[in-house]
Design an enzyme around this catalytic site. Sequence first.
Site, short mmCIF file in Angstrom:
data_model
loop_
_atom_site.label_atom_id
_atom_site.label_comp_id
_atom_site.label_asym_id
_atom_site.label_seq_id
_atom_site.Cartn_x
_atom_site.Cartn_y
_atom_site.Cartn_z
N GLN A 64 -7.58 -18.72 -10.13
CA GLN A 64 -7.39 -18.89 -8.69
C GLN A 64 -8.63 -18.64 -7.83
O GLN A 64 -8.92 -19.41 -6.93
CB GLN A 64 -6.19 -18.07 -8.21
CG GLN A 64 -4.83 -18.55 -8.74
CD GLN A 64 -4.43 -19.96 -8.31
OE1 GLN A 64 -5.23 -20.72 -7.77
NE2 GLN A 64 -3.18 -20.33 -8.58
N THR A 65 -9.36 -17.56 -8.10
CA THR A 65 -10.56 -17.32 -7.28
C THR A 65 -11.54 -18.48 -7.42
O THR A 65 -12.11 -18.96 -6.44
CB THR A 65 -11.24 -16.00 -7.66
OG1 THR A 65 -10.32 -14.94 -7.41
CG2 THR A 65 -12.51 -15.76 -6.86
N VAL B 107 -11.81 -12.94 -12.15
CA VAL B 107 -11.93 -11.65 -12.83
C VAL B 107 -10.59 -11.09 -13.30
O VAL B 107 -10.53 -10.06 -13.94
CB VAL B 107 -12.58 -10.58 -11.93
CG1 VAL B 107 -14.02 -10.91 -11.65
CG2 VAL B 107 -11.79 -10.39 -10.64
N GLU C 206 -7.90 -11.72 -15.43
CA GLU C 206 -7.26 -11.51 -16.71
C GLU C 206 -8.02 -10.67 -17.72
O GLU C 206 -7.45 -9.83 -18.40
CB GLU C 206 -6.97 -12.88 -17.35
CG GLU C 206 -5.86 -13.62 -16.69
CD GLU C 206 -5.42 -14.79 -17.53
OE1 GLU C 206 -4.49 -14.63 -18.31
OE2 GLU C 206 -6.03 -15.86 -17.43
N ALA D 189 -18.79 -16.82 -7.01
CA ALA D 189 -17.77 -16.04 -7.69
C ALA D 189 -17.18 -16.79 -8.88
O ALA D 189 -17.10 -18.01 -8.89
CB ALA D 189 -16.64 -15.68 -6.72
#
Lengths: 328, 584, 294
Positions: free
Chosen positions: A89-90, A285, A287, A282
Amino acid sequence: MKLRGKGIACFFYGMGNTGKPNPASAYVELMQDGSANIFCGVADIGQGSSTVMTQIAAQELGIPFEMVTMTSADTGVTPEAGVTSACRQTFISGNAVRLAAKDAKEQLFAEAAKILSAGTEKLAAQNGYIYVENYPERKTTVGEVVAKLYKAGKVVIGRASFNPPIVPLDDETGQGVPYGVYTYGTMVSEVEVDTETGQVNVLKITAAQDAGKAINPLNVEGQIEGGIAIGLGFCLSEEIFLEKGLIKNPNFNEYLLPTALDMPDIDPIIVECPEPIGPFGANGVGEPSNVPVAASILNAIADAVGCRVKELPCTAERLFNVLQQGGN
Amino acid sequence: MVKKTINLNVNGKQYELEVEPDIKLVDLIREKIGLTGTKIGCNNGECGACTILLEGEPVASCMMPAFKAHGKNIITVEGLGTAQNLHPLQKAFLAYGAVQCGFCTPGMLMSAKALLDKNLTPTEQDIRQSISGNLCRCTGYKKIVDAILAAAAELRGEHEVKWPVTTGEDVVGSSVTRVDGIPKVTGESKFANDYYFPNMAYAQALRSAHPHALIKNIDIEKAQALAGVLGVYTSKDIPGPNIVGIMPHIKDTPVLAGDKVRHYGDAVALVVAESAEIAEEALRMINVDYEPLPGVFSVEDAIKEDAPKVHEGGNMLLHRKMYRGDIEKGFSEAAVIVEDNFKTRMNEHAYIEPEAGVALYEGGILKVYTITQGAHYHRGEIAVNLKLPVSKVRVIQTTTGGGFGGKIDVSLQVLVALAAFKTGRPVKMAYSREESMITSTKRHPYYMHYKIGARSDGKLTAVQAEIYGDTGAYGSHGPGVLTRTAASIVGPYEVDNLKVDAYCVYTNNPVAGAMRAFGSPQASIAYEALMDELAQKLGISAVEIRRINGYKKGSVIPTGQVLTDGVGFMETFERVVEKSGFNR
Amino acid sequence: MYWENYYLPETVDEVLKHLKDSNGNTRIMAGGTDLMILVRKGMVKTQGIIDIGNIKELKYIREEGKYIKIGALTTHSQLAESALLKKKARVLALAAGCVGSPQIRNAGTIGGNIVNAHSAADTAIALTALNAQARIKGPEGEKEKPLSELYTGVGKSFVDPTKEIITEFVFETPGENESTAFMRHAKRKALALPILNLGVWLKTNSGKNILEDVRIAVGPMDYKPLRAVETENMLKGQPLTEKTLKSAQETIIKEIKPRDSFQGRAAYKTDMVKVFLARAIVEAVGDLGGRIDG
């Protein structure tokens, strides 16, 4: 006897669905008071994606964080962003939100360029102002530009869709590009083993992860620490007892996730090695901090007592039995 | 039942209520008084989500008859502080990142308050002890401990908790407070089970009595006749294809099992009734005529030629090959070869919030408020199975109490939608902890064989691995999980020659699917053990062998992809080695 | 529906009256932490509940003459925090502090824990090591029973909560040269059933080098807390040496009856009994200022 040991383990982890398209999309709507709504299908399940998306949009638009509101994961309102999984998602929705904000910003800048008599490439936005670079006094506000456009009959809506660059894996060789970007990490666990009982006490875990750019450092630490808790349970205590397919312990009394007393001191370290195609550098991070936990604890146990359990969970009993057999 | 009067003081307000004499305290607080900040995670006193203060002492309100509070004082999270006037603990939980999903937060705050009411100078151990009955699956507890220490300092009058957190020039890179933070610490956040609508009915599913059996007949007559039952549905009542699955090419999971059950978690019938209790009673009145089939409960048995077939196509769902370089040449170049077998078991996601959802069919739109990790994915499955245009289904994710991969697959979403679609009533469905654990996906149990070779200087020359993942009765994310394992078969260590065969195998066990880090924690215990063993045999340090092989810019991963920019591995490695004092 | 009636009496006499009037259809609930599970699972059925939580006269921990007396409604938290117990009967304070979680300890009571008849209840192990007596009030008046006689089968108590009530536990205050210890081994540090729990009371000579008397209670080994009588007999009069401990370890594994469970296999429990028996004796003797000679 109580023996101590340290173990190290490492990981790399790709963002997104393996070798498959998995796009995300977003809308950004700007209002005449300079505030913004983001609409994105990303489901925040506690990891903090709504906060991260809000930060990304605020940064890209150059407006205060408090002026941005996120609406997430409502199919009547938000466009699709794929499933919250695979650490995606990020990186993926973050890019979609950033690009949607950029789309809106470009509409603003086109108008602001006229107001400020400067080329759009000379413009910058910060803290709700749009100004000419190097000439901060030549400025207007985001809200004023939106209002001006509105009066001219235009609503500022940004939209974008982002898909990570992948190449599907070959069926026969598995060769291809499974993920667009990766995160990396290293972990050292320190344990104490009671050799008479096989009980393992994890004393400390030092963990570093490459966030590319930590959009929200506190949240990144939270993801590292939370992943460690899940990894610690996986390693030492969590066990489902099956009898011909039936779970015999479907409860939290006998399926034992770590309590506050079981968790060690954690030292989370954020490394920022910018990811060129990540939003503001970015990557994801969420998982993988649980990847090396069991491995580092098992290596620490082996360091302490000279033998290892090769079957998880490494309960006191399993380790005791290996110790009794004189190791391996 | 004759109701009985209860008097109690909740958050400083006196209540006098007429209630059933067997109502539990948590239900009284949530349903009669309407304070839904107090959560139900296990209904068995084992998770702490329902913690409230009774006469100042934290107790599990799910384990307590309401009348135990008769004439007494209760404090719930709503009594701690408000959004406008947060208690120092609430501020500290936000400022220190102690809140993630927020489901354990109300109970956690109550335990913390009880501690600080007695002891304003707690040690870290005191704090851990005091919250040891409050399970959290998100945070690892560290930030919760930090927050409680900070709140204690403010309450001692030493220094105030710095909140709200202000951003610098750049919002990106600032540890701003999470946007959903305040309602999570005040108890205002609405999780799926916190939704109540007028005229709401309740649905419950009947689960399979066998791990593998043919369904000959389902007799629902008696259940249908029970007073208060609005409808009993079986596979025949599903308008669409009655099939779901997160991987588009492996749709293999029935919403309601029709001809066959493949594990204990299969739903075979759905009851909708005026209350959850009536629905539960009706479930017991459904007669299912099963013809039990032999089952397979291990990969070893499932891959035998004459093994019972879980699905028509056989038990081998996927054979993922990952071949690169020349494996024989690789091993021939090795000075040392290590080889071993490893095994991991099934893991539960153990989000503290069990699955729940409420569906309403209003004005031609089927609205579903539910836990989910992917609202759009769930929308699609509902629409297809109810034969509605996708645009007529609206899935609204409720505040979700953790997922970790376990709320990706469809759980109750299609069932609760079907219930509302058929009855026209708002319908709630909420799993018990037991139902959640029996039905939800798990981390794949792995059987791993690894063989790794290295040159005398420590450089890896070859990796060969066979991985078997037990995906249980349905595919879920299984093929994705095994493929990810193959693609990172030796973690961040470069090797030119590799041969990986990863198999995803059906059994009659619970379904395994996505779980945080998808097949990587399993593989990690194997390759990291063997890296240590290689180092030992080569007489080099555990640090050195990793430094030699660790990914750098330009390294090639098992799929042949060349890593270009943003390769931060060695930096994470050196910093951890230095900071932890790791020196072997 | 769990039950139809709910009474909140304030005295023991009222409880006895309710019990008599209801003719076996109503049962006592103390903290409710065990009973709620049993009722929900349908393992206990009752028309009514007599909640004894408000009976103040049953909440105390006090020393009277040679005895320590504990009201049956004392919670696990109160036991764990009791200065008197920590000083004079540590085995019970430690055992109570191991029960479940703070939430369970705040609600659950010692009386309820015993009537529920879990063989591995931590407080039952401690009370057995302390050779406690339970005082029971019922229609026929009052009686005293040693704790070990309260268990009549798996999960079955001698005390019938539809007829009678435990009011008190009494044991002799450990005196000079007497000490106790409690050991617990579990898969998790809170909220976990024990793999093994073990309580010890012992008395040494004034030189602290000979074991004059000892009581050992172990769970979960039987339908009741198991008193390791043969090991106790073997230990009495023995010098406090490594050799004595070894003999005790060899003796105790012959008299325990561990079973396989989710907590651990019988073989492991057997090995652990040896470890924790030795640790308990070492700790109790150490507490007296003595030590085990090599």
